[in-house]
Write an enzyme that holds these catalytic residues in place. Structure first.
Site, mmCIF file in Angstrom:
data_model
loop_
_atom_site.group_PDB
_atom_site.id
_atom_site.type_symbol
_atom_site.label_atom_id
_atom_site.label_comp_id
_atom_site.label_asym_id
_atom_site.label_seq_id
_atom_site.Cartn_x
_atom_site.Cartn_y
_atom_site.Cartn_z
ATOM 1 C CE LYS A 32 73.606 1.023 -0.772
ATOM 2 N NZ LYS A 32 74.771 1.568 -1.484
ATOM 3 C CG ASP A 55 74.866 12.320 14.949
ATOM 4 O OD1 ASP A 55 73.966 13.181 15.040
ATOM 5 O OD2 ASP A 55 75.063 11.458 15.814
ATOM 6 C CG ASP A 83 70.379 8.556 14.169
ATOM 7 O OD1 ASP A 83 71.010 9.522 14.629
ATOM 8 O OD2 ASP A 83 70.051 7.573 14.866
ATOM 9 C CG ASP A 126 76.763 4.127 -0.875
ATOM 10 O OD1 ASP A 126 75.822 4.770 -1.397
ATOM 11 O OD2 ASP A 126 77.207 3.078 -1.384
#
Length: 354
Positions: free
Chosen positions: A189, A249, A245, A221
């Site tokens: 980011k 997922d 993380d 993002d």
């Protein structure tokens, strides 16, 4: 081959039990496998009033590899943060220096219908996420609670990375990409965070040492959006602890179910902790409903990365594929008309196929 078995909480003992069934097949065939079992997480707290008991850590240190189930459960939610089950996992990762987390998202052709995305979007999906595991906002100091100048409660955490931490995880990313499709996407980011600016600078500099790997950069993002929009554009993704993380997922659902994804957490010498990426699922614990395949596939990663026995890893993965090809499904990966089986039956089928 010394393996520490840490079943943990919830469905952990059930899914680990089926992976141990597979280990027993290999042991009967002559592989020199030694195992020892110890509690961790909530089970560790129940046994020794701490989520990572000293005896558990000693067993893990002495082993060549660790097989972990899952930790956590609502009965531990009221404990102080440092005594909660999740601290067992964070603690063992830190204590063993397990800084590199490999999380593959591979879609088996038989499970294309189980993905929430259209089959043509995910067919052939094979992405590896390389997540840094011992730094970032989960471990950065200072952290805590305080009152601000207006007397309002504040919580604060510190996102922190050193250049050497970034360098070593980037090296794993480049080397992993070099054995696959030779494409590495570094996710950060850098348009907002100073930590990410340093991350991008270090990774860009390291690319000079890997001319055979094509490096790209992507904001987290956008990466989250692209994983849903066009996931097959990725080969290997390398990123920090927090972003990894979340993205891993998300990627798990591309493959049909979080119950299908294994992971490896490695130190600098190849010692590893292997676990499914899902949680302890206390709502189905003890009901013979959990999917053990991610745990069994974690064993395949163990034989590939720690024991350098790729032929054993390939056999385990072929056994899983053969069971899926026969139409056996646990509830999380079942579609209409599929034969739904329980945890034990699925484990028995894989062991039989092996």
């Amino acid at each position: 081959m010394k393996i520490a078995i840490l079943p943990g909480d919830g469905i952990g003992p059930e899914i680990v039990g089926e992976a141990v069934r597979v280990l027993e097949v290999l042991r009967r065939e002559g592989l020199p496998i030694e195992t020892g079992t110890a509690p961790i997480g909530g089970a560790g707290y129940d046994a020794a009033k701490q989520p990572l008991p000293d005896a558990t850590l000693a067993l893990a240190r002495d082993a060549d590899a660790v097989l972990l189930g899952a930790v956590g459960g609502p009965r531990y939610d009221a404990l102080p943060r440092m005594l909660r089950p999740e601290q067992g996992i964070l603690g063992i990762r830190k204590a063993l220096g397990l800084f590199a987390n490999l999380r593959p998202a591979l879609l088996y052709p038989e499970l294309a219908a189980a993905s929430t995305l259209k089959p043509d979007v995910v067919a052939g999906l094979d992405v590896m996420i390389v997540r840094e595991l011992t730094g970032d906002i989960y471990f950065g100091q200072p952290r805590g609670r305080r009152k601000n100048a207006q007397g309002d409660d504040e919580g604060f955490d510190t996102m922190l990375y050193s250049a050497s931490e970034i360098r070593r995880i980037a090296r794993v990313g480049f080397e992993t990409a070099g054995t696959r499709g030779r494409k590495l996407c570094s996710v950060d980011k850098a348009n907002v965070l100073d930590t990410s600016i340093l991350w991008r600078e270090v990774v860009t500099e390291m690319a000079k040492d890997y001319p055979g790997v094509a490096l790209t950069h992507m904001y987290v993002d956008n990466a989250a959006m692209q994983l849903v929009r066009n996931p097959k554009q990725f080969d290997v993704i390398v990123t920090g602890n927090l972003f990894g993380d979340i993205l891993s997922d998300e990627a798990s659902m591309l493959a049909g179910s979080i119950g299908m994804l294994p992971s490896a957490s490695l130190d600098a010498n190849g010692k590893g902790l292997y676990e499914p990426i899902h949680g302890s699922a206390p709502d189905i614990a003890g009901m013979d409903k959990a999917n053990p395949l991610a745990t069994i596939l974690s064993l395949a990663m163990m034989f590939r990365h720690t024991f350098a026995r790729p032929e054993v890893a390939d056999r385990i993965e072929r056994a899983v594929r053969s069971v899926l090809a026969k139409g056996l499904r646990t509830g999380d990966i079942a579609a209409a008309g599929d034969k739904v089986v329980g945890t034990r039956a699925m484990g028995e089928a894989v062991a039989g196929a092996l």
